[in-house]
Design an enzyme around this catalytic site. Structure first.
Site, PDB file in Angstrom:
ATOM      1  N   ASP A   5       1.503  -3.836  -9.658  1.00 27.66           N
ATOM      2  CA  ASP A   5       1.191  -5.152 -10.210  1.00 27.66           C
ATOM      3  C   ASP A   5       1.494  -5.237 -11.706  1.00 27.66           C
ATOM      4  OD1 ASP A   5       0.258  -5.336  -7.656  1.00 27.66           O
ATOM      5  OD2 ASP A   5      -1.867  -5.431  -8.188  1.00 27.66           O
ATOM      6  N   GLU A  58      -7.428  -0.566 -15.523  1.00 26.04           N
ATOM      7  CA  GLU A  58      -7.997  -0.996 -14.237  1.00 26.04           C
ATOM      8  C   GLU A  58      -8.622   0.189 -13.496  1.00 26.04           C
ATOM      9  OE1 GLU A  58      -6.096  -4.158 -12.428  1.00 26.04           O
ATOM     10  OE2 GLU A  58      -7.191  -3.949 -10.547  1.00 26.04           O
ATOM     11  N   HIS A  99       0.831  -1.217   0.000  1.00 26.08           N
ATOM     12  CA  HIS A  99       0.000   0.000   0.000  1.00 26.08           C
ATOM     13  C   HIS A  99       0.864   1.266   0.000  1.00 26.08           C
ATOM     14  CE1 HIS A  99      -4.013  -1.787   0.210  1.00 26.08           C
ATOM     15  NE2 HIS A  99      -3.432  -2.753   0.910  1.00 26.08           N
ATOM     16  N   THR A 100       2.035   1.162  -0.570  1.00 26.62           N
ATOM     17  CA  THR A 100       2.908   2.334  -0.715  1.00 26.62           C
ATOM     18  C   THR A 100       2.912   2.831  -2.160  1.00 26.62           C
ATOM     19  OG1 THR A 100       4.690   0.752  -0.964  1.00 26.62           O
ATOM     20  CG2 THR A 100       4.504   1.832   1.181  1.00 26.62           C
ATOM     21  N   ASP A 101       2.511   1.978  -3.115  1.00 26.18           N
ATOM     22  CA  ASP A 101       2.694   2.379  -4.532  1.00 26.18           C
ATOM     23  C   ASP A 101       1.863   3.595  -4.907  1.00 26.18           C
ATOM     24  OD1 ASP A 101       0.318   0.852  -4.571  1.00 26.18           O
ATOM     25  OD2 ASP A 101       0.835  -0.237  -6.408  1.00 26.18           O
ATOM     26  N   SER A 121      -2.071 -10.999  -8.167  1.00 32.48           N
ATOM     27  CA  SER A 121      -2.235 -10.169  -9.371  1.00 32.48           C
ATOM     28  C   SER A 121      -2.704 -10.922 -10.607  1.00 32.48           C
ATOM     29  CB  SER A 121      -0.929  -9.441  -9.725  1.00 32.48           C
ATOM     30  OG  SER A 121      -0.687  -8.459  -8.789  1.00 32.48           O
ATOM     31  N   GLY A 181      -4.421 -12.341  -4.386  1.00 32.68           N
ATOM     32  CA  GLY A 181      -3.437 -11.311  -4.052  1.00 32.68           C
ATOM     33  C   GLY A 181      -2.142 -11.501  -4.833  1.00 32.68           C
ATOM     34  N   SER A 222      -5.360 -10.119 -12.046  1.00 30.59           N
ATOM     35  CA  SER A 222      -5.912  -9.069 -12.922  1.00 30.59           C
ATOM     36  C   SER A 222      -4.817  -8.442 -13.772  1.00 30.59           C
ATOM     37  CB  SER A 222      -6.575  -7.955 -12.126  1.00 30.59           C
ATOM     38  OG  SER A 222      -7.246  -8.446 -11.035  1.00 30.59           O
TER      39      SER A 222
HETATM   40  C1  GLA Z   1      -3.180  -4.188  -5.029  1.00 30.98           C
HETATM   41  C2  GLA Z   1      -2.979  -3.020  -6.003  1.00 30.98           C
HETATM   42  C3  GLA Z   1      -1.534  -2.531  -5.973  1.00 30.98           C
HETATM   43  C4  GLA Z   1      -1.057  -2.265  -4.549  1.00 30.98           C
HETATM   44  C5  GLA Z   1      -1.383  -3.448  -3.634  1.00 30.98           C
HETATM   45  C6  GLA Z   1      -1.076  -3.156  -2.185  1.00 30.98           C
HETATM   46  O1  GLA Z   1      -2.463  -5.305  -5.461  1.00 30.98           O
HETATM   47  O2  GLA Z   1      -3.322  -3.387  -7.315  1.00 30.98           O
HETATM   48  O3  GLA Z   1      -1.397  -1.377  -6.789  1.00 30.98           O
HETATM   49  O4  GLA Z   1      -1.581  -1.068  -4.056  1.00 30.98           O
HETATM   50  O5  GLA Z   1      -2.752  -3.823  -3.709  1.00 30.98           O
HETATM   51  O6  GLA Z   1       0.289  -2.991  -1.978  1.00 30.98           O
END
Ligand code: GLA
Length: 367
Positions: free
Chosen positions: A158, A146, A22-24, A114, A112, A116
């Protein structure tokens, strides 16, 4: 194997994020690696005038007149990823050619890892059909799909990891400059993801809420453009003015960025105990300050930390279910897989899937 004329197979990997959660979307740092689980798309030209997509996992086919892509609207369906990408390609000035896409993915949905982003990137490559837009623009295009069409206000991690992944290494992404550096982990450790097999509904709305809470915290620092530039000392000084929830979210983001840098140094020095400690600190922060964990993830982390050979464990990805990521001594991997699966099964009555993650190269054409 005979290859039918004009058929091309594209692949795009999922990813596991090692640290930097949750830093991106706060222009911070993340350390994912692309993995062996991937989405493959067999693309063949079609004379039907239509774009046709079949998903093996969904057991579903959809089709659209290729010329009408710009006017399509979201359906809250798996096809939104395909259409969202197609629209962004058209918006860049590339017409989408009529074709049939056969999609098959080994990235489990909702894990979790990715799924998507893997679908978006493989779709973009298939639809571009060799027309090159550059790797960074490819990742950005998929992120826009997205955000704009699927309606998920995600960061760049991702899609970037799926495009730029490296075999045998993780990548440290600076989400402001969108540069990255290749990071090799010390020898003798494995990356193991354990899937809770649950995805709590709350996750969808909570993600957007977290983005907004970070913005609310940032609003207390008018001279700063992102939480990445706010120091922990500045946050502490401003703390009396900031409501409790945005304050806790900002604390996570600021300290998580430090943890990514500290993890990098620990990894370079092969300091396994520091790497493990940072994993656990990251998880506790996501659990208590960012509040995106859940009972199943916490259980897997707590249990993993009691199993021999486990260096560190934390949730990975957006949260509210999906996977934990574990760093495990290579010699202990078999025993770890057996023990964690047995304990999870006996607590929740669910058999968790366990994936040994081999860092893999980024998306491209399959030979
Ligand atoms: C999801 C989002 C990413 C990122 C993560 C948390 O995977 O698609 O962009 O924010 O959550 O780190």
């Amino acid at each position: 194997m005979a290859v039918a004329q004009g058929v091309k197979t594209w692949r795009a990997p999922g990813r596991v994020n090692l640290i930097g959660e949750h830093t991106d979307y706060n222009q911070g740092f993340v350390l994912p690696c692309a993995i062996g689980l991937e989405c493959r798309i067999e693309a063949r030209p079609s004379s039907s005038g239509r774009l046709e997509a079949h998903s093996r996992e969904m057991r579903d086919t959809a089709e659209w007149p290729a010329g009408q892509i710009p006017s399509l609207t979201p359906q809250r369906h798996w096809t939104d990823y395909v259409v969202g990408v197609a629209k962004e390609i058209v918006a860049l000035g590339f017409p989408v050619r009529p074709m049939r896409l056969d999609i098959a993915s080994t990235v489990p949905a909702g894990s979790g890892l990715s799924s998507s982003a893997a679908l978006e990137v493989a779709t973009a490559l298939a639809l571009l059909d060799g027309r090159s837009i550059g790797k960074l623009e490819l990742a950005r295009l998929c992120q826009r799909a997205e955000r704009n069409f699927v309606g998920m206000p995600c960061g760049i991690m991702d899609q970037y990891a799926s495009v730029f992944g490296e075999s045998h290494a993780a990548i440290l992404i600076d989400c402001r400059s969108t540069d990255h550096q290749v990071v090799r982990l010390p020898d003798g450790i494995e990356i193991v993801a354990v899937n809770t097999m649950v995805k709590h509904e709350l996750g969808k709305s909570a993600y957007g809420q977290r983005v907004a809470e970070c913005q609310a915290a940032l609003a207390h620092f008018p001279a700063r453009t992102s939480l990445r530039d706010v120091t922990f000392e500045e946050l502490e000084r401003a703390a009396p003015e900031i409501p409790e929830t945005p304050l806790a979210r900002a604390k996570h983001v600021i300290l998580e960025n430090h943890r990514v840098q500290a993890f990098l140094r620990a990894s370079e020095n092969a300091d396994l105990s520091a790497m493990g400690r940072l994993f656990v600190e990251s998880h506790r922060s996501l659990q208590h300050d960012y509040e995106v964990s859940c009972e199943e993830l916490d259980f897997l982390v707590d249990q993993a930390l009691t199993i021999d050979g486990v260096i560190g464990a934390r949730m990975t990805g957006g949260g509210f279910g999906g996977c934990t990521v574990n760093l495990v001594d290579s010699k202990s991997v078999d025993e770890f897989q057996r023990a964690i699966a047995e304990r999870y099964q006996s607590r929740f009555g669910i058999q968790p899937a366990v994936y040994l993650c081999q860092p893999s190269s980024g998306a491209g054409l399959l030979d």
